[in-house]
Design a protein around this motif. Structure first.
Motif, PDB file in Angstrom:
ATOM      1  N   SER A 184       0.595  -2.432  -8.931  1.00 20.24           N
ATOM      2  CA  SER A 184      -0.280  -1.508  -8.220  1.00 20.24           C
ATOM      3  C   SER A 184      -0.597  -0.315  -9.109  1.00 20.24           C
ATOM      4  O   SER A 184       0.141  -0.010 -10.051  1.00 20.24           O
ATOM      5  CB  SER A 184       0.352  -1.029  -6.909  1.00 20.24           C
ATOM      6  OG  SER A 184       1.494  -0.235  -7.174  1.00 20.24           O
ATOM      7  N   VAL A 274      -0.086   5.065   3.442  1.00 16.42           N
ATOM      8  CA  VAL A 274       1.349   4.850   3.590  1.00 16.42           C
ATOM      9  C   VAL A 274       2.068   6.155   3.267  1.00 16.42           C
ATOM     10  O   VAL A 274       2.062   6.624   2.130  1.00 16.42           O
ATOM     11  CB  VAL A 274       1.843   3.722   2.664  1.00 16.42           C
ATOM     12  CG1 VAL A 274       3.348   3.530   2.837  1.00 16.42           C
ATOM     13  CG2 VAL A 274       1.109   2.425   2.967  1.00 16.42           C
ATOM     14  N   SER A 317       2.913   4.122   8.278  1.00 20.53           N
ATOM     15  CA  SER A 317       1.489   4.028   7.955  1.00 20.53           C
ATOM     16  C   SER A 317       0.720   3.642   9.192  1.00 20.53           C
ATOM     17  O   SER A 317       1.238   2.951  10.093  1.00 20.53           O
ATOM     18  CB  SER A 317       1.244   3.000   6.846  1.00 20.53           C
ATOM     19  OG  SER A 317       1.480   1.686   7.298  1.00 20.53           O
ATOM     20  N   THR A 319      -3.293   2.272  10.067  1.00 19.40           N
ATOM     21  CA  THR A 319      -4.555   1.825   9.488  1.00 19.40           C
ATOM     22  C   THR A 319      -5.443   1.260  10.576  1.00 19.40           C
ATOM     23  O   THR A 319      -4.984   0.474  11.413  1.00 19.40           O
ATOM     24  CB  THR A 319      -4.309   0.733   8.426  1.00 19.40           C
ATOM     25  OG1 THR A 319      -3.420   1.230   7.431  1.00 19.40           O
ATOM     26  CG2 THR A 319      -5.617   0.328   7.762  1.00 19.40           C
ATOM     27  N   ASN A 618      -4.124  -6.488  -5.744  1.00 19.20           N
ATOM     28  CA  ASN A 618      -4.085  -5.118  -6.237  1.00 19.20           C
ATOM     29  C   ASN A 618      -4.270  -5.145  -7.749  1.00 19.20           C
ATOM     30  O   ASN A 618      -5.279  -5.591  -8.231  1.00 19.20           O
ATOM     31  CB  ASN A 618      -2.799  -4.416  -5.795  1.00 19.20           C
ATOM     32  CG  ASN A 618      -2.949  -2.901  -5.778  1.00 19.20           C
ATOM     33  OD1 ASN A 618      -3.612  -2.320  -6.629  1.00 19.20           O
ATOM     34  ND2 ASN A 618      -2.330  -2.260  -4.804  1.00 19.20           N
ATOM     35  N   TYR A 800      -5.407  -6.348   0.089  1.00 18.19           N
ATOM     36  CA  TYR A 800      -5.190  -6.633   1.503  1.00 18.19           C
ATOM     37  C   TYR A 800      -3.764  -7.129   1.709  1.00 18.19           C
ATOM     38  O   TYR A 800      -3.233  -7.900   0.903  1.00 18.19           O
ATOM     39  CB  TYR A 800      -6.178  -7.689   2.014  1.00 18.19           C
ATOM     40  CG  TYR A 800      -7.606  -7.199   2.075  1.00 18.19           C
ATOM     41  CD1 TYR A 800      -8.114  -6.633   3.238  1.00 18.19           C
ATOM     42  CD2 TYR A 800      -8.437  -7.303   0.963  1.00 18.19           C
ATOM     43  CE1 TYR A 800      -9.426  -6.180   3.307  1.00 18.19           C
ATOM     44  CE2 TYR A 800      -9.744  -6.854   1.014  1.00 18.19           C
ATOM     45  CZ  TYR A 800     -10.237  -6.290   2.184  1.00 18.19           C
ATOM     46  OH  TYR A 800     -11.527  -5.836   2.232  1.00 18.19           O
ATOM     47  N   ASN A 801      -3.164  -6.684   2.804  1.00 22.12           N
ATOM     48  CA  ASN A 801      -1.910  -7.250   3.281  1.00 22.12           C
ATOM     49  C   ASN A 801      -2.245  -8.253   4.380  1.00 22.12           C
ATOM     50  O   ASN A 801      -3.011  -7.949   5.300  1.00 22.12           O
ATOM     51  CB  ASN A 801      -0.988  -6.158   3.826  1.00 22.12           C
ATOM     52  CG  ASN A 801      -0.600  -5.168   2.770  1.00 22.12           C
ATOM     53  OD1 ASN A 801      -0.300  -5.549   1.630  1.00 22.12           O
ATOM     54  ND2 ASN A 801      -0.598  -3.879   3.105  1.00 22.12           N
ATOM     55  N   ASN A 824      -5.471  -2.348   2.286  1.00 25.78           N
ATOM     56  CA  ASN A 824      -4.571  -1.396   1.634  1.00 25.78           C
ATOM     57  C   ASN A 824      -5.459  -0.395   0.888  1.00 25.78           C
ATOM     58  O   ASN A 824      -6.013  -0.709  -0.153  1.00 25.78           O
ATOM     59  CB  ASN A 824      -3.646  -2.134   0.668  1.00 25.78           C
ATOM     60  CG  ASN A 824      -2.709  -1.205  -0.068  1.00 25.78           C
ATOM     61  OD1 ASN A 824      -2.633  -0.013   0.213  1.00 25.78           O
ATOM     62  ND2 ASN A 824      -1.991  -1.752  -1.040  1.00 25.78           N
ATOM     63  N   ARG A 825      -5.600   0.784   1.440  1.00 28.32           N
ATOM     64  CA  ARG A 825      -6.605   1.719   0.960  1.00 28.32           C
ATOM     65  C   ARG A 825      -6.068   2.659  -0.118  1.00 28.32           C
ATOM     66  O   ARG A 825      -4.864   2.906  -0.222  1.00 28.32           O
ATOM     67  CB  ARG A 825      -7.186   2.524   2.113  1.00 28.32           C
ATOM     68  CG  ARG A 825      -7.990   1.662   3.097  1.00 28.32           C
ATOM     69  CD  ARG A 825      -8.798   2.508   4.055  1.00 28.32           C
ATOM     70  NE  ARG A 825      -9.710   1.684   4.839  1.00 28.32           N
ATOM     71  CZ  ARG A 825      -9.451   1.236   6.058  1.00 28.32           C
ATOM     72  NH1 ARG A 825      -8.293   1.531   6.620  1.00 28.32           N
ATOM     73  NH2 ARG A 825     -10.324   0.502   6.701  1.00 28.32           N
TER      74      ARG A 825
END
Length: 839
Positions: A184, A274, A317, A319, A618, A800-801, A824-825
């Motif tokens: 990441s 997060v 977190s 979202t 990522n 993305y998760n 996942n921003r």
């Protein structure tokens, strides 16, 4: 015997007759900017030379001759002077201009495209470029032609449909590596290149020369400064600090430049969705020193020590995502922590010997050692809800109206990797007649030790899941698991030769470069031959146009990542990926609003074969090492570079791309019942159809990219400047991880779009002096800078998760659960203040 003596006497007499003197100097424009790539030649002879990146040239001429010396440069009318030689050297510094154009810094930096199609990029923007990552050079590259990036936390970038494993980076002719375990952008820290030490930036987006190693996408070629006087800088910001010092000894033999960087990203990472306790600390130190024994021999040493530590304790977190018709929200509570460490050590030695004016050699030896560890145990409990998206109910908009399920996932890793890469090479440079011959050989040895231990457990409403099956709650089954120990020892041998030839066809100036490289890898016993060719032409009908054509075969010999399967095992006899490329370019310098501009246009086509498919999660590339694919990339790039505001450099780039691949042997079945609806293998099959996916988008298929860097200042006060960087890329394909490649072709409607702006004010200028003894006199300049990152406040998506939702029923089946991609921003809007002191 007499014949031998006679021959020797003739040769000696000829040598005495053909004694040479030296014409030398520095070529600049009227602002004092040094100009590289100027051709200096004596009309009617074979004597010629070119200015280097410091604008310096040396031209050997016969004694006691009257000669016409012409200075020629792309987009500039030839400048001719008369020289009468004697028995002593002649120093001639030259200031170039043009009849109707001032030879500005815009032209010098934008016009310089060498034989291999590399563009020389100005370093003046590095100190004012709004840069959130601390990697100024790479951020500058991301605004260029053919380059796309979708993560401001990372220094990595994609070029013309390739991934970032396909990019070459050199510093002072030495190949640079990046850590292996990075997954990441927030883990990545600082890249190798220290912007404070950079003198020259050259970049090629494709069709590069044979002197560069085997990769399929791009070359970033950096030259560090060789100091000529004392200078230093010190910078502080809310994101960290930098310092550098450079100097040269009194006798001019020893020079050095050193840089220290420290980056703390917790202030930045707090803008992520997060929440938690972020403790990243990134530090590195670099030293480049040169000792010149005499005019013929010098040595240099480049070293780097870097420590990148990333510690993170996530807590919570929240979202929201979805469409206009259905908005979902997920709340996640975390337990556990992550501790990652990346320690790298690099050292290189270069000896340079100049046999004579036309022949020189370089011996280079370097070593790179990395110690990497990735450790985390994170338990996450989530609640997925449908949210109220009715705008007319302002009091309850965004509130949960339906709970869709609860779940848990637990991730674990104990990954450790050590890599030691060493190499030794000899390079030669020979200028004769109108040729510039370069050649070299290189030996490289790689030792990699990798211990992988990671797994993921997923529970949804009481059911353990994995990608293939559901299990009752009394069994614990891991969603995926990787456990392996690998040791890899590889030896590589390569050689190259290329010739650059300059000639005139009437008044048309032509430069061609042709050559080839040969390489051998003992892991797969593969011998590769890579021919490459490029040409650069300035036609006689208008010296404000020039054209480029490049072509060649480019291989990518497998490195460690390309060999490893998802389960950690290595594939034997992995063959090299191959790309046949053809690049055509047209470049036009012109005046707009009575100011200099350059328009660059390039089109390209790449035929790709023996590809190794991969997925991108990522910043982590994972290869399907046991699969092969064919593919292609086609596109066009445009860049307008010039003085949008008088006296400043600005540019805008537009890139259009399509890259596809066809994975060999992939297929799937559609199973349909009598109603025509899809069912699954566990149900009665009424009808089936074999589907061949064919060509699918590659993970780097970002169809449109825009990069912009714009500079302005307050009218009448150039001490107050505004600098804007803008990045835009359409979304790239994605899909569930560790699934068949043809399932990873989904597209997000949201592009990557980001603008960063900086306001700079010159508190102390070099010209401003205070009373004797005043402490501010020790500073050459002082800059204060206010930066606003992510000006538009757009939270871009890094990855993305994936959640598997299983209803809490007594009979769960594959037909009544779904996979949902949770974005996942990246970072939000952020303010930064920076002070820079130059000595």
């Amino acid at each position: 015997m007499n014949k031998i003596l006679t021959t020797l006497l003739i040769l000696l007499s000829f040598s005495a007759y053909s004694q040479k003197i030296k014409l030398y100097g520095t070529i600049t424009n009227s602002k004092g900017t040094k100009i590289p790539g100027v051709t200096i030649r004596a009309i009617g002879t074979n004597y010629f030379a070119s200015s280097d990146y410091q604008g310096y040239y040396e031209l050997k001429l016969p004694e006691n001759e009257s000669l016409e010396i012409v200075f020629s440069y792309f987009s500039v009318e030839n400048d001719t002077v008369h020289v009468k030689t004697s028995t002593v050297s002649i120093k001639m510094n030259k200031v170039l201009g043009a009849s109707d154009y001032e030879l500005s810094d815009i032209y010098i930096n934008a016009n310089f495209v060498d034989e291999g199609g590399q563009e020389r990029i100005s370093t003046k923007s590095l100190n004012v470029l709004p840069d959130i990552s601390g990697n100024g050079v790479e951020t500058l590259i991301k605004t260029g032609m053919g380059v796309a990036s979708s993560n401001e936390l990372s220094s990595q970038y994609n070029v013309r449909g390739g991934n970032f494993d396909e990019n070459l980076i050199y510093v002072n002719d030495i190949l640079i590596y990046r850590p292996f375990l990075i997954r990441s952008g927030q883990q990545e820290g600082l890249s190798f290149i220290n912007s404070d030490l950079v003198d020259v930036i050259k970049f090629s987006a494709g069709g590069f020369d044979a002197k560069y190693d085997d990769k399929m996408s791009s070359v970033l070629d950096i030259t560090y400064k060789t100091p000529t006087e004392f200078a230093a800088s010190l910078a502080f910001s809310m994101l960290g600090g930098t310092a550098h010092i450079e100097n040269v000894s009194k006798n001019g033999k020893l020079s050095y430049i050193a840089g220290l960087r420290h980056k703390q990203s917790q202030y930045l990472l707090k803008t992520l969705e997060v929440q938690g306790d972020y403790k990243p600390v990134f530090t590195d130190f670099q030293l480049y020193s040169t000792y010149k024994f005499n005019d013929k021999f010098s040595i240099s040493f480049l070293s780097n020590i870097a420590s990148n530590i990333y510690n993170f304790v996530p807590t919570y977190s929240e979202t929201s995502f979805g469409t206009f018709n259905q908005t979902l929200g997920i709340s996640v509570y975390y337990e556990g922590q992550e501790k990652d460490s990346y320690q790298t050590f690099f050292g290189s030695f270069t000896g340079e010997y100049k046999a004579n004016q036309n022949l020189r050699f370089k011996f280079i030896a370097s070593s790179y050692y990395t110690i990497e560890s990735e450790n985390y145990d994170i338990d996450a409990y989530y609640s997925l809800n449908e949210l109220n998206n009715q705008l007319d109910s302002t009091e309850t908009v965004g509130d949960s109206i339906l709970n869709l399920g609860f779940g848990q996932y637990l991730t674990h890793a104990r990954n450790h990797l050590n890599a030691f890469i060493s190499d030794a090479s000899i390079k030669g440079f020979w200028t004769f007649d109108k040729h510039f011959l370069q050649f070299g050989v290189k030996y490289q040895r790689e030792q990699i030790s990798d211990i992988l231990s990671e797994w993921k457990y997923v529970d949804s409403a009481g059911f353990s899941t994995n990608p293939q099956h559901l299990y009752p709650s009394d069994k614990v089954v891991l969603y995926n698991s990787t456990k392996a120990e690998n040791t890899l020892l590889t030896n590589r041998l390569s050689a190259y030769a290329q010739d650059g030839y300059f000639f005139n066809m009437g008044f048309t100036k032509v430069k061609i470069t042709y050559g080839a490289r040969v390489s051998y890898n003992d892991y797969n016993n593969e011998i590769l031959v890579s021919p490459r060719f490029s040409s650069l032409i300035t036609p006689d009908w208008d010296n404000k146009w020039f054209f480029r054509l490049s072509t060649g075969i480019y291989y990518q010999s497998p490195f460690y990542r390309e060999l490893r399967l998802f389960d950690g095992t290595l594939v034997e006899n992995q063959k090299s990926q191959r790309s046949f490329q053809i690049v055509g370019g047209a470049y036009h310098t012109m005046k707009i609003w009575h100011r200099p501009f350059k328009l660059s246009t390039e089109i390209y086509y790449k035929k790709l074969d023996n590809l190794i498919p991969y997925e991108l999660d990522n910043m982590r590339i994972r290869y399907y090492a046991d699969q092969k694919a064919t593919g292609y990339a086609v596109g066009a790039d445009f860049k307008l570079y010039g003085e949008f505001v008088p006296g400043t450099d600005s540019w805008i780039s537009l890139s259009l791309l399509k890259t596809m691949e066809d994975v060999e042997g992939d297929f799937y079945y559609n199973y349909n019942d009598s109603e025509g609806e899809i069912t699954y293998l566990s149900y009665e099959i009424v009808d089936s159809a074999l589907v061949l996916p064919g060509f699918i988008p590659r993970p780097s298929d970002q169809r449109v990219s825009v990069g912009m860097f714009f500079q302005d200042y307050v009218p009448g006060n150039k001490d107050f400047k505004v600098n804007l960087a803008f990045f835009f890329s359409t979304s790239s394909p994605f899909g569930p991880p560790q699934t068949a490649r043809y399932t990873q072709t989904l597209r997000s409607f949201a592009p990557y779009m980001r603008a960063d702006i900086g306001f700079s004010y010159l508190l102390k200028s070099p010209e401003r002096k205070y009373k004797e003894g005043h402490f501010l006199n020790i500073f050459k300049s002082i800059w204060a800078q206010v930066e606003l990152f992510n000006l538009m406040g757009i939270r871009n998506i890094a990855a993305y998760n994936w959640l598997e939702l299983v209803p809490n029923t007594s009979n769960p089946t594959p037909t009544n659960y779904d996979m949902i991609a949770v974005p996942n921003r990246l970072t939000g809007r952020l303010f930064n203040f920076k002070l820079t002191f130059n000595f």
